[in-house]
Design a protein around this motif. Structure first.
Motif, mmCIF file in Angstrom:
data_model
loop_
_atom_site.group_PDB
_atom_site.id
_atom_site.type_symbol
_atom_site.label_atom_id
_atom_site.label_comp_id
_atom_site.label_asym_id
_atom_site.label_seq_id
_atom_site.Cartn_x
_atom_site.Cartn_y
_atom_site.Cartn_z
ATOM 1 N N GLU A 15 61.760 68.054 -2.057
ATOM 2 C CA GLU A 15 61.063 68.949 -2.969
ATOM 3 C C GLU A 15 60.152 69.879 -2.170
ATOM 4 N N VAL A 16 60.042 71.092 -2.642
ATOM 5 C CA VAL A 16 59.200 72.085 -1.983
ATOM 6 C C VAL A 16 57.918 72.232 -2.782
ATOM 7 N N ASN A 17 56.801 72.093 -2.091
ATOM 8 C CA ASN A 17 55.502 72.240 -2.730
ATOM 9 C C ASN A 17 55.170 73.732 -2.785
ATOM 10 N N PRO A 18 55.067 74.310 -3.988
ATOM 11 C CA PRO A 18 54.811 75.753 -4.096
ATOM 12 C C PRO A 18 53.476 76.174 -3.481
ATOM 13 N N GLU A 19 52.486 75.292 -3.506
ATOM 14 C CA GLU A 19 51.195 75.633 -2.904
ATOM 15 C C GLU A 19 51.319 75.768 -1.393
ATOM 16 N N LYS A 20 52.108 74.892 -0.779
ATOM 17 C CA LYS A 20 52.313 74.983 0.666
ATOM 18 C C LYS A 20 53.095 76.240 1.026
ATOM 19 N N VAL A 21 54.044 76.593 0.190
ATOM 20 C CA VAL A 21 54.807 77.815 0.424
ATOM 21 C C VAL A 21 53.881 79.019 0.312
ATOM 22 N N ARG A 22 53.038 79.027 -0.693
ATOM 23 C CA ARG A 22 52.093 80.141 -0.879
ATOM 24 C C ARG A 22 51.117 80.210 0.295
ATOM 25 N N LEU A 23 50.628 79.073 0.755
ATOM 26 C CA LEU A 23 49.727 79.046 1.903
ATOM 27 C C LEU A 23 50.422 79.609 3.140
ATOM 28 N N ALA A 24 51.673 79.233 3.347
ATOM 29 C CA ALA A 24 52.432 79.755 4.485
ATOM 30 C C ALA A 24 52.627 81.264 4.362
ATOM 31 N N GLU A 25 52.870 81.742 3.153
ATOM 32 C CA GLU A 25 53.030 83.185 2.939
ATOM 33 C C GLU A 25 51.741 83.928 3.259
ATOM 34 N N VAL A 26 50.615 83.378 2.821
ATOM 35 C CA VAL A 26 49.322 84.015 3.088
ATOM 36 C C VAL A 26 49.040 84.019 4.587
ATOM 37 N N GLN A 27 49.281 82.893 5.247
ATOM 38 C CA GLN A 27 49.053 82.824 6.689
ATOM 39 C C GLN A 27 49.947 83.810 7.433
ATOM 40 N N TYR A 28 51.193 83.916 7.008
ATOM 41 C CA TYR A 28 52.113 84.858 7.644
ATOM 42 C C TYR A 28 51.628 86.291 7.448
#
Length: 104
Positions: A15-28
């Motif tokens: 499962e993909v945690n949407p918060e972690k994906v969003r955090l990675a997007e912000v960091q990128y």
């Protein structure tokens, strides 16, 4: 078969945690913005606007090295200063990020 992940069947039930994906997007986004700003600033400062040669000369290369080093150092100092001045209670996302990092 993925070149980077090998056999992707092992990841099909993850499962993909949407918060972690969003955090990675912000960091990128932040990293890319910082890099692009540094690139633009150092290019304008160090590389001549009239290209007489196909390669970067020694002076331009040295200037670019110094510019990048100063930019990185300044960015680090600012980040540490902001981190020092703000307590975790003033940054509502801080605890969320820390908990995500501790899950690894």
């Amino acid at each position: 078969m993925s070149f980077f992940l090998g056999n992707t069947a092992q990841y099909s039930n993850v499962e993909v945690n949407p918060e972690k994906v969003r955090l990675a997007e912000v960091q990128y986004t932040v990293t890319a913005t910082t890099f692009n700003k540094m690139l633009q600033t150092c290019r304008e400062k160090c590389i001549g606007h009239e290209y007489g040669e196909g390669d970067v000369n020694t002076g331009e290369a040295a200037c670019t090295d110094r510019c990048v080093a100063k930019y990185v150092k300044a960015n680090t100092i600012i980040a540490l200063n902001v981190q020092y001045r703000l307590s975790p209670n003033e940054m509502p996302e801080y605890k969320k990020v820390q908990s995500m990092l501790s899950e690894k």
